[in-house]
Write a protein that holds these residues in place. Structure first.
Motif, PDB file in Angstrom:
ATOM      1  N   ASN A 123       0.816  -1.212   0.000  1.00  0.00           N
ATOM      2  CA  ASN A 123       0.000   0.000   0.000  1.00  0.00           C
ATOM      3  C   ASN A 123       0.851   1.265   0.000  1.00  0.00           C
ATOM      4  O   ASN A 123       0.630   2.168  -0.811  1.00  0.00           O
ATOM      5  CB  ASN A 123      -0.941   0.032   1.211  1.00  0.00           C
ATOM      6  N   ARG A 158      -5.553   6.634   0.149  1.00  0.00           N
ATOM      7  CA  ARG A 158      -5.374   5.243   0.551  1.00  0.00           C
ATOM      8  C   ARG A 158      -5.146   4.374  -0.672  1.00  0.00           C
ATOM      9  O   ARG A 158      -5.531   4.743  -1.779  1.00  0.00           O
ATOM     10  CB  ARG A 158      -6.630   4.711   1.254  1.00  0.00           C
ATOM     11  N   ARG A 207      -5.603   0.085  -1.721  1.00  0.00           N
ATOM     12  CA  ARG A 207      -6.099  -1.233  -1.298  1.00  0.00           C
ATOM     13  C   ARG A 207      -5.796  -2.231  -2.394  1.00  0.00           C
ATOM     14  O   ARG A 207      -5.753  -1.880  -3.574  1.00  0.00           O
ATOM     15  CB  ARG A 207      -7.618  -1.209  -1.076  1.00  0.00           C
ATOM     16  N   SER A 227      -5.399  -3.530  -7.782  1.00  0.00           N
ATOM     17  CA  SER A 227      -5.272  -2.619  -6.655  1.00  0.00           C
ATOM     18  C   SER A 227      -6.011  -1.337  -7.002  1.00  0.00           C
ATOM     19  O   SER A 227      -6.211  -1.026  -8.172  1.00  0.00           O
ATOM     20  CB  SER A 227      -3.805  -2.298  -6.381  1.00  0.00           C
ATOM     21  N   ASN A 285     -14.172  -6.095  -5.008  1.00  0.00           N
ATOM     22  CA  ASN A 285     -14.583  -6.512  -3.662  1.00  0.00           C
ATOM     23  C   ASN A 285     -15.192  -7.914  -3.602  1.00  0.00           C
ATOM     24  O   ASN A 285     -15.683  -8.327  -2.557  1.00  0.00           O
ATOM     25  CB  ASN A 285     -15.593  -5.509  -3.097  1.00  0.00           C
ATOM     26  N   SER A 322     -14.027  -9.813  -0.719  1.00  0.00           N
ATOM     27  CA  SER A 322     -13.849  -9.039   0.509  1.00  0.00           C
ATOM     28  C   SER A 322     -15.009  -9.266   1.460  1.00  0.00           C
ATOM     29  O   SER A 322     -16.141  -9.438   1.034  1.00  0.00           O
ATOM     30  CB  SER A 322     -13.771  -7.535   0.199  1.00  0.00           C
TER      31      SER A 322
END
Length: 97
Positions: free
Chosen positions: A3, A17, A19, A31, A91, A94
């Motif tokens: 990251n 950010r 991820r 990513s 996702n 996730s």
């Protein structure tokens, strides 16, 4: 690429950010950089998108020819503004948000 390394690599853009997407077999090769949920954040994301388009490494290039490494082992990165469908794919494995 972790990251922090990803954020540093694109430090001329105001991402807040980074991820990575993981599945049952580890990193999925996807990513995201996350920008502020403001007009300025959107403009920064759009500016990065334009950078990739000008380099010929945008969504179209990713879908057409996924060259992941240059000769010699240097990694090739691709980028584009994600839409809702892209984020659902990102996702997919996730838990939570």
């Amino acid at each position: 690429m972790g990251n922090q390394e990803l954020l540093e690599y694109f430090n001329t853009y105001a991402a807040v950010r980074a991820r990575h997407s993981y599945g049952p077999h580890g990193h999925r090769g996807i990513s995201v950089l996350i920008f502020e949920a403001t007009a300025m954040g959107y403009l920064e994301a759009e500016r990065l998108h334009k950078h990739f388009a000008e380099q010929g490494t945008d969504r179209e290039a990713w879908e057409r020819r996924r060259v992941l490494f240059y000769p010699g082992g240097k990694r090739q990165l691709y980028g584009y503004l994600a839409n809702k469908e892209d984020m659902e794919i990102f996702n997919q494995h996730s838990q939570g948000e």
